[in-house]
Design a protein around this motif. Structure first.
Motif, short mmCIF file in Angstrom:
data_model
loop_
_atom_site.label_atom_id
_atom_site.label_comp_id
_atom_site.label_asym_id
_atom_site.label_seq_id
_atom_site.Cartn_x
_atom_site.Cartn_y
_atom_site.Cartn_z
N ALA A 80 46.94 36.45 52.37
CA ALA A 80 46.53 37.44 51.37
C ALA A 80 46.54 36.82 49.98
CB ALA A 80 47.45 38.65 51.42
N SER A 81 45.77 37.40 49.06
CA SER A 81 45.61 36.83 47.72
C SER A 81 45.81 37.87 46.63
CB SER A 81 44.22 36.20 47.58
OG SER A 81 43.21 37.15 47.87
N SER A 82 46.02 37.39 45.41
CA SER A 82 46.24 38.26 44.26
C SER A 82 44.93 38.54 43.52
CB SER A 82 47.27 37.63 43.32
OG SER A 82 46.77 36.43 42.77
N LEU A 83 45.04 39.37 42.48
CA LEU A 83 43.84 39.81 41.76
C LEU A 83 44.15 39.95 40.28
CD1 LEU A 83 41.04 40.63 42.96
CD2 LEU A 83 41.77 43.00 42.76
N ARG A 84 43.13 39.66 39.47
CA ARG A 84 43.16 39.89 38.04
C ARG A 84 41.78 40.40 37.61
NH1 ARG A 84 48.09 40.31 36.48
NH2 ARG A 84 49.10 38.65 35.28
N PRO A 85 41.69 41.12 36.50
CA PRO A 85 40.36 41.51 36.00
C PRO A 85 39.60 40.31 35.46
CG PRO A 85 42.08 42.25 34.50
CD PRO A 85 42.78 41.70 35.69
N ALA A 86 38.29 40.31 35.65
CA ALA A 86 37.45 39.25 35.11
C ALA A 86 37.11 39.53 33.66
CB ALA A 86 36.16 39.13 35.93
N ALA A 87 36.96 38.47 32.88
CA ALA A 87 36.56 38.61 31.48
C ALA A 87 35.07 38.94 31.40
CB ALA A 87 36.85 37.32 30.73
N ASP A 88 34.66 39.56 30.29
CA ASP A 88 33.25 39.85 30.07
C ASP A 88 32.54 38.63 29.49
OD1 ASP A 88 33.95 39.74 27.38
OD2 ASP A 88 33.99 41.91 27.13
N GLU A 89 31.28 38.82 29.10
CA GLU A 89 30.49 37.69 28.60
C GLU A 89 31.09 37.04 27.37
OE1 GLU A 89 29.41 40.63 29.37
OE2 GLU A 89 28.06 40.32 31.08
N SER A 90 31.87 37.80 26.62
CA SER A 90 32.48 37.25 25.40
C SER A 90 33.80 36.54 25.69
CB SER A 90 32.72 38.37 24.38
OG SER A 90 33.71 39.28 24.84
N GLY A 91 34.24 36.58 26.94
CA GLY A 91 35.47 35.90 27.31
C GLY A 91 36.72 36.75 27.16
N ARG A 92 36.57 38.05 26.91
CA ARG A 92 37.74 38.91 26.76
C ARG A 92 37.75 40.00 27.82
NH1 ARG A 92 36.44 43.61 24.08
NH2 ARG A 92 38.60 43.91 23.44
N ILE A 93 38.94 40.58 28.01
CA ILE A 93 39.11 41.68 28.96
C ILE A 93 39.44 42.93 28.15
CG2 ILE A 93 40.41 42.53 30.94
CD1 ILE A 93 41.10 39.58 31.56
#
Length: 311
Positions: free
Chosen positions: A129-142
């Protein structure tokens, strides 16, 4: 291995597809999601003798989107939309590697995603099993909205979560798991993986928790799309709550509040650094997302479908 039910499939095998793969990665798309390009590229750039199988079901074709890497992938498409279990099974039946992993089109694999998986499988683990994080948008921020959605939906897949409290999803499998226990159920909108993992645990054990294997998930970055997403998710997942809200609507509300409380507790106890600051701020937005989810679930019962879920 039990065959998936027959479908009309268009299969194209690239001339540079890995011939003797160590792992097969099934990338799943519905209705030709444009974000699949990032998902596929995140696997291809890792090397690792990986066979990449893209399964796209529903409207359109991802062929034009992936024209730059068609030689390196197996592309399987069907005009009929499949539920997650059906799409997974199509990928399994085209895979040749001894290890099979899955990645949704709206996710990306972080560096060493494959290497860490293979290391654990080679050490004898059947399910990882693996972990998760939100992906950044086109500007590189979340955005804080993305963090709030992440905290509400996937707080138990934070890489900081201890093993005994982790939600064990994002699983890769040794092929023997499918040979022994068959394929995924194809009639479920959600939880097809949870049910398979429970069935396979009899011989494979529970999936091992590997937080160093991290996927990045795309969440809505603005409030209105996030509210709509929570509404849809709740309608889709209503059957899992198994509560007749016509008799006890407050009981359903307690289910959502309990989930939010656990998420908040996990963030306060385990998150660290700048990400902890962002998630704590995001908690202020969580009540709005909770309310939208609650309304979405109630709408199933108001429409007269009871606990059967949306059609």
């Amino acid at each position: 291995m039990k065959e998936s039910r027959s479908r009309v499939l268009d299969t194209r095998i690239g001339c540079e597809v890995e011939k003797d793969p160590h792992v097969s990665v099934v990338v799943i798309s519905v209705d030709s999601q444009p974000c699949i390009v990032s998902a596929v590229e995140s696997i291809l750039k890792q090397g690792g003798h990986a066979e990449v199988i893209v399964v796209n079901t529903g409207a359109g074709s991802v062929g034009p989107l992936l024209r730059g890497c068609l030689d390196r992938i197996i592309l399987v498409e069907s005009p009929g939309r499949c539920l997650p279990g059906g799409a997974r099974n199509i990928g399994i039946l085209h895979a040749t590697g001894p290890v099979i992993a899955f990645l949704a089109a709206d996710c990306m694999a972080t560096p060493d995603w494959l290497r860490h998986r293979l290391n654990l499988h080679h050490r004898g683990h059947c399910m990882v099993a693996s972990s998760l994080r939100p992906a950044a948008d086109e500007s590189g921020r979340i955005s804080l909205v993305s963090w709030a959605a992440y905290c509400l939906i996937h707080a138990r897949r934070m890489p900081e979560i201890p093993e005994d409290g982790a939600s064990r999803h994002g699983v890769s499998y040794c092929r023997t798991a499918f040979e022994r226990h068959g394929l995924f159920r194809e009639d479920l909108r959600v939880a097809e993986d949870s049910l398979f993992n429970r069935r396979a645990a009899a011989t494979c054990g529970r999936p091992v928790w590997a937080p160093q294997i991290m996927s990045l998930h795309r969440y809505p970055g603005r409030m209105l799309p996030a509210l709509a997403d929570q509404f849809r998710r709740a309608r889709r997942d209503a059957w899992r709550v198994r509560v007749d809200v016509r008799r006890s609507p407050l009981r359903l509300l307690r289910v959502y509040l309990s989930s939010a409380f656990r998420a908040s507790t996990n963030i306060v106890k385990f998150a660290s650094g700048e990400e902890r600051v962002a998630m704590r701020k995001a908690l202020l937005l969580m009540p709005f997302l909770l309310l939208s989810a609650y309304i979405g679930c109630l709408s199933i019962y108001v429409s007269g479908r009871g606990g059967q879920g949306p059609s």
